[in-house]
Write a protein that holds these residues in place. Structure first.
Motif, mmCIF file in Angstrom:
data_model
loop_
_atom_site.group_PDB
_atom_site.id
_atom_site.type_symbol
_atom_site.label_atom_id
_atom_site.label_comp_id
_atom_site.label_asym_id
_atom_site.label_seq_id
_atom_site.Cartn_x
_atom_site.Cartn_y
_atom_site.Cartn_z
ATOM 1 N N THR A 111 0.837 -1.201 0.000
ATOM 2 C CA THR A 111 0.000 0.000 0.000
ATOM 3 C C THR A 111 0.870 1.249 0.000
ATOM 4 N N GLU A 112 1.906 1.246 0.825
ATOM 5 C CA GLU A 112 2.834 2.380 0.874
ATOM 6 C C GLU A 112 3.483 2.603 -0.485
ATOM 7 N N GLN A 113 3.839 1.510 -1.171
ATOM 8 C CA GLN A 113 4.473 1.624 -2.484
ATOM 9 C C GLN A 113 3.498 2.180 -3.514
ATOM 10 N N LEU A 114 2.252 1.760 -3.434
ATOM 11 C CA LEU A 114 1.237 2.254 -4.363
ATOM 12 C C LEU A 114 1.040 3.761 -4.208
ATOM 13 N N VAL A 115 0.966 4.221 -2.957
ATOM 14 C CA VAL A 115 0.833 5.657 -2.688
ATOM 15 C C VAL A 115 2.053 6.410 -3.207
ATOM 16 N N THR A 116 3.236 5.848 -2.982
ATOM 17 C CA THR A 116 4.475 6.493 -3.433
ATOM 18 C C THR A 116 4.541 6.564 -4.953
ATOM 19 N N ASP A 117 4.148 5.495 -5.628
ATOM 20 C CA ASP A 117 4.169 5.485 -7.093
ATOM 21 C C ASP A 117 3.224 6.545 -7.664
ATOM 22 N N LEU A 118 2.067 6.675 -7.059
ATOM 23 C CA LEU A 118 1.116 7.687 -7.518
ATOM 24 C C LEU A 118 1.665 9.085 -7.274
ATOM 25 N N TYR A 119 2.305 9.279 -6.142
ATOM 26 C CA TYR A 119 2.923 10.580 -5.835
ATOM 27 C C TYR A 119 4.026 10.907 -6.848
ATOM 28 N N LYS A 128 3.559 18.838 -7.918
ATOM 29 C CA LYS A 128 4.076 18.651 -6.565
ATOM 30 C C LYS A 128 3.372 19.557 -5.557
ATOM 31 N N SER A 129 3.159 20.823 -5.917
ATOM 32 C CA SER A 129 2.582 21.778 -4.966
ATOM 33 C C SER A 129 1.129 21.449 -4.624
ATOM 34 N N GLN A 130 0.452 20.719 -5.521
ATOM 35 C CA GLN A 130 -0.941 20.364 -5.260
ATOM 36 C C GLN A 130 -1.094 18.998 -4.589
ATOM 37 N N THR A 131 0.035 18.291 -4.419
ATOM 38 C CA THR A 131 -0.017 16.915 -3.931
ATOM 39 C C THR A 131 0.501 16.830 -2.509
ATOM 40 N N GLU A 132 -0.231 16.130 -1.671
ATOM 41 C CA GLU A 132 0.107 15.986 -0.256
ATOM 42 C C GLU A 132 0.288 14.502 0.057
ATOM 43 N N LEU A 133 1.503 14.119 0.429
ATOM 44 C CA LEU A 133 1.821 12.729 0.757
ATOM 45 C C LEU A 133 1.817 12.560 2.268
ATOM 46 N N LYS A 134 1.030 11.589 2.740
ATOM 47 C CA LYS A 134 0.862 11.371 4.174
ATOM 48 C C LYS A 134 0.971 9.881 4.462
ATOM 49 N N PRO A 135 1.065 9.488 5.734
ATOM 50 C CA PRO A 135 1.138 8.055 6.051
ATOM 51 C C PRO A 135 -0.076 7.292 5.511
ATOM 52 N N GLY A 136 0.157 6.452 4.522
ATOM 53 C CA GLY A 136 -0.910 5.648 3.950
ATOM 54 C C GLY A 136 -1.952 6.425 3.178
ATOM 55 N N GLU A 156 -8.133 11.865 -14.637
ATOM 56 C CA GLU A 156 -6.813 11.407 -15.086
ATOM 57 C C GLU A 156 -6.074 10.690 -13.960
ATOM 58 N N ILE A 157 -6.174 11.221 -12.745
ATOM 59 C CA ILE A 157 -5.506 10.606 -11.597
ATOM 60 C C ILE A 157 -6.148 9.258 -11.260
ATOM 61 N N LYS A 158 -7.460 9.187 -11.330
ATOM 62 C CA LYS A 158 -8.144 7.901 -11.094
ATOM 63 C C LYS A 158 -7.706 6.857 -12.115
ATOM 64 N N ASP A 159 -7.608 7.276 -13.372
ATOM 65 C CA ASP A 159 -7.177 6.345 -14.417
ATOM 66 C C ASP A 159 -5.756 5.851 -14.161
ATOM 67 N N LYS A 160 -4.884 6.748 -13.736
ATOM 68 C CA LYS A 160 -3.497 6.362 -13.448
ATOM 69 C C LYS A 160 -3.447 5.391 -12.276
ATOM 70 N N TYR A 161 -4.258 5.629 -11.272
ATOM 71 C CA TYR A 161 -4.304 4.728 -10.124
ATOM 72 C C TYR A 161 -4.706 3.319 -10.552
ATOM 73 N N LEU A 162 -5.739 3.228 -11.387
ATOM 74 C CA LEU A 162 -6.182 1.919 -11.877
ATOM 75 C C LEU A 162 -5.110 1.259 -12.744
ATOM 76 N N GLU A 163 -4.395 2.082 -13.492
ATOM 77 C CA GLU A 163 -3.298 1.554 -14.329
ATOM 78 C C GLU A 163 -2.193 0.966 -13.460
ATOM 79 N N LEU A 164 -1.841 1.652 -12.365
ATOM 80 C CA LEU A 164 -0.805 1.161 -11.464
ATOM 81 C C LEU A 164 -1.205 -0.177 -10.844
ATOM 82 N N ILE A 165 -2.469 -0.296 -10.492
ATOM 83 C CA ILE A 165 -2.956 -1.555 -9.925
ATOM 84 C C ILE A 165 -2.857 -2.680 -10.951
ATOM 85 N N LYS A 166 -3.319 -2.397 -12.171
ATOM 86 C CA LYS A 166 -3.359 -3.422 -13.223
ATOM 87 C C LYS A 166 -1.961 -3.847 -13.634
ATOM 88 N N ASN A 167 -1.080 -2.889 -13.875
ATOM 89 C CA ASN A 167 0.267 -3.201 -14.380
ATOM 90 C C ASN A 167 1.097 -3.974 -13.365
#
Length: 266
Positions: A111-119, A128-136, A156-167
């Motif tokens: 889960t941590e890796q998935l959040v990091t990859d999306l970030y 970067k300025s619009q993105t906030e990375l937090k624990p989990g 676009e972000i939702k699509d990328k998230y689904l792509e990360l899961i699938k790939n």
């Protein structure tokens, strides 16, 4: 101030608060204690809030708890109260207790890796300025954007998230939540209601409690406190809510905090 719950007597609540030897005031930060700012590191509390909370914290048997989607470190620097109140950050994924002891809930490595990859993807896209990375958790803020641009980016972000899961053949182990000004991806079970339930368990059945919040993310907290205390929507424009009371900041917020102090001192 408007009562939203016909089955609740606000006078009875104040009376209970005055007579109780166990009071707990829980508060969200952004939009509740402080106005929203595009520069999130400059979202300082409304005038009078810090002094009011400091006075309440000085009253014996009065517990003040900040429950926020931000990190503990963010809130500690913004609220600037010494000593700090108790803080539950990142939707209850981390906690700083009244004695200054910090705890963080474990996050599965995948889960941590998935959040990091999306970030990292958002960072490379120039957000970067619009993105906030937090624990989990990861939050993308659209406040200040044109509405059409914000909707396009969220899709676009939702699509990328689904792509990360699938790939990477990962499980869909994050929950997606829209909030007032963006979208957030959270570890399952991370929400403000979790913090409220924990505080209620610690406080005991005799505690007089209230939760103040403004956003959709505060609805979990309002549902958790329902029939156990007072849920207060702090917002200039009304919206549908599970809260019991609606007040408009900053004036009615300061009035509420002042009356809380008065009742506790009785």
């Amino acid at each position: 101030m408007k009562l939203l719950n016909d089955g609740l007597s606000i006078d009875s609540f104040w009376g209970r608060l005055a007579s109780s030897g166990n009071r707990i005031l829980m508060l969200d930060y952004d939009g509740t204690l402080a106005p929203f700012r595009l520069e999130r590191d400059k979202a300082m509390p409304y005038s009078g809030v810090k002094d009011a909370l400091t006075r309440i914290m000085d009253i014996p048997r009065c517990r003040v708890v900040l429950v926020t989607g931000r990190t503990v470190s963010d809130i500690a620097s913004l609220i600037d109260i010494h000593p700090l109140p108790e803080i539950w950050g990142a939707h209850a994924m981390e906690r700083l207790d009244k004695d200054g002891i910090y705890e963080r809930n474990p996050v599965p490595p995948q889960t941590e890796q998935l959040v990091t990859d999306l970030y990292n993807w958002l960072f490379l896209k120039g957000y970067k300025s619009q993105t906030e990375l937090k624990p989990g958790c990861l939050a993308f803020h659209t406040r200040g954007m044109e509405e059409d641009d914000a909707k396009r980016l969220i899709l676009e972000i939702k699509d990328k998230y689904l792509e990360l899961i699938k790939n990477n053949k990962r499980e869909d182990d994050l929950e997606t939540h829209l909030f007032d000004g963006g979208i957030e991806f959270r570890t399952r079970g991370a929400d403000k209601g979790r913090a409220v339930n924990a505080v209620l368990r610690e406080g005991g059945m005799d505690a007089a409690v209230a939760y103040l919040g403004d956003d959709f993310t505060d609805e979990d907290a309002f549902k958790a406190i329902k029939e156990k205390g007072l849920g207060v929507l702090v917002r200039r424009k009304y919206r549908e809510t599970a809260a019991d009371l609606w007040i408009s900041p900053p004036d009615e917020l300061i009035d509420f905090l002042s009356y809380w102090e008065e009742m506790c001192r009785r």
